[in-house]
Design a protein around this motif. Structure first.
Motif, short mmCIF file in Angstrom:
data_model
loop_
_atom_site.label_atom_id
_atom_site.label_comp_id
_atom_site.label_asym_id
_atom_site.label_seq_id
_atom_site.Cartn_x
_atom_site.Cartn_y
_atom_site.Cartn_z
N ALA A 51 -25.33 -53.71 30.58
CA ALA A 51 -26.00 -54.95 30.18
C ALA A 51 -27.31 -54.65 29.46
O ALA A 51 -27.64 -55.30 28.46
CB ALA A 51 -26.25 -55.83 31.41
N PHE A 54 -26.90 -53.90 25.78
CA PHE A 54 -26.78 -55.10 24.95
C PHE A 54 -28.12 -55.81 24.78
O PHE A 54 -28.43 -56.32 23.71
CB PHE A 54 -25.73 -56.05 25.52
CG PHE A 54 -24.34 -55.65 25.15
CD1 PHE A 54 -23.74 -56.16 24.02
CD2 PHE A 54 -23.63 -54.73 25.90
CE1 PHE A 54 -22.47 -55.78 23.65
CE2 PHE A 54 -22.36 -54.34 25.55
CZ PHE A 54 -21.77 -54.86 24.41
N TYR A 66 -23.65 -56.64 17.65
CA TYR A 66 -23.36 -56.08 18.96
C TYR A 66 -22.06 -55.29 18.92
O TYR A 66 -21.15 -55.63 18.18
CB TYR A 66 -23.23 -57.19 20.01
CG TYR A 66 -24.51 -57.92 20.27
CD1 TYR A 66 -25.48 -57.35 21.08
CD2 TYR A 66 -24.76 -59.16 19.69
CE1 TYR A 66 -26.67 -58.02 21.33
CE2 TYR A 66 -25.95 -59.82 19.94
CZ TYR A 66 -26.90 -59.26 20.76
OH TYR A 66 -28.08 -59.90 21.00
N SER A 68 -18.42 -54.33 19.71
CA SER A 68 -17.31 -55.22 20.04
C SER A 68 -16.24 -54.51 20.87
O SER A 68 -15.30 -55.14 21.33
CB SER A 68 -16.67 -55.76 18.76
OG SER A 68 -16.20 -54.69 17.96
N LEU A 88 -18.43 -58.21 33.06
CA LEU A 88 -19.28 -58.11 31.87
C LEU A 88 -18.43 -57.98 30.61
O LEU A 88 -18.67 -58.66 29.61
CB LEU A 88 -20.21 -56.90 32.03
CG LEU A 88 -21.33 -56.74 31.02
CD1 LEU A 88 -22.22 -57.98 30.96
CD2 LEU A 88 -22.16 -55.52 31.37
N THR A 91 -16.88 -61.41 29.99
CA THR A 91 -17.88 -62.38 29.54
C THR A 91 -18.30 -62.14 28.10
O THR A 91 -18.47 -63.08 27.33
CB THR A 91 -19.12 -62.32 30.46
OG1 THR A 91 -18.72 -62.61 31.80
CG2 THR A 91 -20.17 -63.32 30.04
N LEU A 92 -18.46 -60.87 27.73
CA LEU A 92 -18.91 -60.53 26.38
C LEU A 92 -17.76 -60.52 25.38
O LEU A 92 -17.98 -60.36 24.18
CB LEU A 92 -19.61 -59.17 26.38
CG LEU A 92 -20.91 -59.10 27.17
CD1 LEU A 92 -21.41 -57.67 27.25
CD2 LEU A 92 -21.96 -60.01 26.55
#
Length: 148
Positions: A51, A54, A66, A68, A88, A91-92
């Motif tokens: 996290a 990011f 960001y 991918s 995570l 979610t991303l």
């Protein structure tokens, strides 16, 4: 005396907290900042470290770019931390793949991260599929310890 002991204790905690665990996964981001490679054993704190990667990305030309994709090369490790990493990844909206060319493995708790993604590959994301390019994805029955 008590103040001195408290300062030493706090100092030790700070030092131990900043030293990466020998068992912790290694995160590498490529030069183009399009993919992250997670390699090594999954350990507590790895989801927070991912996290932070990011959160640390700076804008380029006024826009944020960001990663991918996440490449996985892990024998597994801490199940709870793998679950947090999977949340995570989900979610991303990251794609996941094993390291291409048969050079990586995603086994045990790493599989939790692998199946969490909407898009996943066992040959690398852009790899041409062939028998030699497949990297193993391993699943096994979970082991539970019951306290006596």
């Amino acid at each position: 005396m008590i103040m001195c002991l408290a300062r030493i204790t706090v100092g030790i905690i700070v030092v131990l907290h900043t030293i990466p665990s020998v068992l912790a996964a290694d995160f590498r981001i490529d030069d183009m900042e399009t993919q992250i490679t997670l390699s090594g054993e999954i350990a507590p704190g790895d989801a927070e470290r991912l996290a932070r990667i990011f959160l640390s990305i700076k804008p380029q030309g006024g826009a944020y770019f960001y990663p991918s994709s996440v490449y996985l090369d892990s024998p597994g490790g801490d199940v709870g931390e793998a679950t947090r990493l999977a949340q995570l990844v989900r979610t991303l909206g990251l794609r996941v793949a094993t390291v291409p060319g048969g050079k990586g493995v995603c086994a045990s708790s790493c599989f939790i991260i692998y199946v969490a993604a909407n898009e996943r590959h066992a040959t690398g994301i852009d790899a041409v599929r062939s028998k030699d390019s497949l990297s193993p994805v391993g699943v096994h029955r979970p082991r539970f310890r019951i306290a006596e």
